[in-house]
Design a protein around this motif. Structure first.
Motif, short mmCIF file in Angstrom:
data_model
loop_
_atom_site.label_atom_id
_atom_site.label_comp_id
_atom_site.label_asym_id
_atom_site.label_seq_id
_atom_site.Cartn_x
_atom_site.Cartn_y
_atom_site.Cartn_z
N LEU A 119 -19.60 -12.56 -20.31
CA LEU A 119 -18.63 -13.07 -19.35
C LEU A 119 -18.47 -14.58 -19.49
CD1 LEU A 119 -19.68 -11.07 -16.14
CD2 LEU A 119 -17.78 -10.58 -17.68
N ASP A 120 -19.57 -15.28 -19.62
CA ASP A 120 -19.53 -16.74 -19.74
C ASP A 120 -18.86 -17.21 -21.03
OD1 ASP A 120 -20.80 -16.94 -17.29
OD2 ASP A 120 -22.78 -17.33 -18.15
N ALA A 121 -18.97 -16.43 -22.10
CA ALA A 121 -18.44 -16.84 -23.40
C ALA A 121 -16.98 -16.46 -23.62
CB ALA A 121 -19.29 -16.24 -24.51
N ALA A 122 -16.46 -15.57 -22.82
CA ALA A 122 -15.12 -15.04 -23.07
C ALA A 122 -14.02 -15.97 -22.60
CB ALA A 122 -14.97 -13.68 -22.40
N GLU A 123 -12.88 -15.84 -23.26
CA GLU A 123 -11.70 -16.64 -22.91
C GLU A 123 -11.10 -16.21 -21.58
OE1 GLU A 123 -8.94 -16.18 -26.12
OE2 GLU A 123 -10.44 -16.72 -27.62
N ASP A 124 -11.16 -14.93 -21.31
CA ASP A 124 -10.59 -14.41 -20.06
C ASP A 124 -11.39 -13.16 -19.65
OD1 ASP A 124 -9.16 -11.82 -21.00
OD2 ASP A 124 -8.39 -13.34 -22.39
N PRO A 125 -11.22 -12.71 -18.41
CA PRO A 125 -12.01 -11.57 -17.93
C PRO A 125 -11.84 -10.30 -18.76
CG PRO A 125 -10.96 -12.68 -16.10
CD PRO A 125 -10.41 -13.30 -17.35
N GLY A 126 -10.63 -10.02 -19.21
CA GLY A 126 -10.40 -8.83 -20.02
C GLY A 126 -11.15 -8.89 -21.34
N ALA A 127 -11.13 -10.03 -21.98
CA ALA A 127 -11.85 -10.20 -23.24
C ALA A 127 -13.35 -10.06 -23.02
CB ALA A 127 -11.53 -11.56 -23.85
N ALA A 128 -13.83 -10.52 -21.88
CA ALA A 128 -15.26 -10.40 -21.58
C ALA A 128 -15.68 -8.95 -21.50
CB ALA A 128 -15.57 -11.12 -20.26
N VAL A 129 -14.90 -8.15 -20.80
CA VAL A 129 -15.24 -6.74 -20.65
C VAL A 129 -15.16 -6.03 -22.00
CG1 VAL A 129 -14.51 -4.56 -19.62
CG2 VAL A 129 -14.63 -6.63 -18.23
N GLU A 130 -14.14 -6.33 -22.77
CA GLU A 130 -14.05 -5.72 -24.11
C GLU A 130 -15.22 -6.13 -24.98
OE1 GLU A 130 -9.99 -4.12 -25.81
OE2 GLU A 130 -9.95 -6.31 -25.57
N SER A 131 -15.70 -7.35 -24.82
CA SER A 131 -16.85 -7.81 -25.58
C SER A 131 -18.09 -6.98 -25.25
CB SER A 131 -17.11 -9.29 -25.30
OG SER A 131 -18.31 -9.71 -25.88
N VAL A 132 -18.31 -6.72 -23.97
CA VAL A 132 -19.44 -5.90 -23.55
C VAL A 132 -19.29 -4.48 -24.11
CG1 VAL A 132 -20.57 -4.83 -21.55
CG2 VAL A 132 -19.93 -7.24 -21.46
N VAL A 133 -18.10 -3.93 -24.02
CA VAL A 133 -17.86 -2.58 -24.52
C VAL A 133 -18.12 -2.51 -26.02
CG1 VAL A 133 -16.03 -0.87 -24.95
CG2 VAL A 133 -16.32 -1.85 -22.67
N HIS A 134 -17.65 -3.51 -26.76
CA HIS A 134 -17.88 -3.52 -28.22
C HIS A 134 -19.37 -3.61 -28.54
CE1 HIS A 134 -13.74 -3.38 -29.41
NE2 HIS A 134 -13.45 -4.45 -28.69
N HIS A 135 -20.08 -4.43 -27.79
CA HIS A 135 -21.53 -4.52 -27.99
C HIS A 135 -22.20 -3.17 -27.76
CE1 HIS A 135 -25.64 -5.96 -27.90
NE2 HIS A 135 -25.78 -5.26 -26.79
N LEU A 136 -21.85 -2.51 -26.68
CA LEU A 136 -22.43 -1.20 -26.37
C LEU A 136 -22.07 -0.17 -27.43
CD1 LEU A 136 -21.79 -1.16 -22.52
CD2 LEU A 136 -24.01 -1.38 -23.67
N ALA A 137 -20.84 -0.20 -27.89
CA ALA A 137 -20.41 0.73 -28.94
C ALA A 137 -21.19 0.49 -30.22
CB ALA A 137 -18.91 0.59 -29.20
N ASP A 138 -21.36 -0.78 -30.59
CA ASP A 138 -22.12 -1.10 -31.80
C ASP A 138 -23.58 -0.65 -31.68
OD1 ASP A 138 -19.82 -2.22 -32.84
OD2 ASP A 138 -20.45 -4.31 -32.47
N ALA A 139 -24.17 -0.87 -30.51
CA ALA A 139 -25.56 -0.45 -30.28
C ALA A 139 -25.69 1.07 -30.32
CB ALA A 139 -26.07 -1.00 -28.95
N LEU A 140 -24.70 1.76 -29.81
CA LEU A 140 -24.72 3.22 -29.82
C LEU A 140 -24.66 3.75 -31.25
CD1 LEU A 140 -24.84 5.58 -27.84
CD2 LEU A 140 -22.35 5.53 -27.73
N VAL A 141 -23.78 3.18 -32.05
CA VAL A 141 -23.68 3.59 -33.45
C VAL A 141 -24.97 3.26 -34.20
CG1 VAL A 141 -22.49 3.13 -35.64
CG2 VAL A 141 -21.17 3.48 -33.55
N ALA A 142 -25.51 2.06 -33.97
CA ALA A 142 -26.74 1.64 -34.66
C ALA A 142 -27.92 2.56 -34.33
CB ALA A 142 -27.08 0.20 -34.30
N SER A 143 -27.91 3.15 -33.15
CA SER A 143 -29.00 4.05 -32.75
C SER A 143 -28.71 5.50 -33.13
CB SER A 143 -29.23 3.95 -31.24
OG SER A 143 -28.19 4.63 -30.54
#
Length: 192
Positions: free
Chosen positions: A74-98
């Protein structure tokens, strides 16, 4: 020789991983100790409340780490929507990695044991509340009113949890990514 605190931390982290991937009931204490490289006597020394205490603390640890990740995104994102997408992408990457075994660090335990243990339920509730609080505060700072930001934060957490569950079940991150796209639009409308 490991210090006591090293053993406790190792057991706690091992338990957090196993509870996340296997659930509460499928994770045995002997497995936690073996995978954590800890002697049998150490479990009740460090966790006198047994498996219930271990699960509660493991959920709090993993949930706290996820809360920090959310806050950083949230702190690093340009806007609230980008922040949420960033979290979702992180979770997706972690899910694939596991290999689709490590979804939400709380949901598996919440679904498996929160209905039978008030201690575990309270730990899960506290973690979910910390996530919604961080998100609500962020949204309020970006134009959503206090009531609107709290409601949006609940929708975000619930939607991401559902997306994670579908992605894990289907072994495909497409549902989670679709949730991220939709949430970005929802947040844009909610913070105008």
């Amino acid at each position: 020789m490991s210090r006591r605190t090293d053993t406790r931390e190792r057991v706690l982290r091992t338990a957090a991983t196993l509870f996340q991937t296997q659930g509460y009931h499928a994770t045995g204490l002997n497995q936690v100790l073996a995978e954590g490289g800890a002697p049998k006597g150490s479990l009740y020394f460090h966790f006198p409340g047994g498996k219930e205490q271990l699960a509660s603390e493991a959920v709090s640890l993993a949930g706290g780490e996820m809360c920090r990740l959310i806050k950083e995104a949230l702190d690093a994102a340009e806007d609230p929507g980008a922040a949420v997408e960033s979290v979702v992408h992180h979770l997706a990457d972690a899910l694939v990695a596991s290999d689709f075994t490590a979804g939400c660090p709380v949901a598996t335990v919440a679904l498996d044991a929160a209905g039978q243990s008030d201690t575990i339920r309270a730990a899960c509730e506290s973690v979910y509340q910390s996530w919604t609080d961080v998100i609500a505060e962020f949204l309020a700072g970006h134009g959503a009113g206090a009531d609107r930001s709290s409601a949006l934060a609940i929708v975000l957490v619930a939607s991401i949890e559902g997306g994670l569950l579908l992605a894990r079940t289907r072994r495909d991150v497409a549902p989670l990514r679709a949730v991220g796209v939709h949430l970005r639009q929802t947040i844009a409308e909610g913070t105008r």
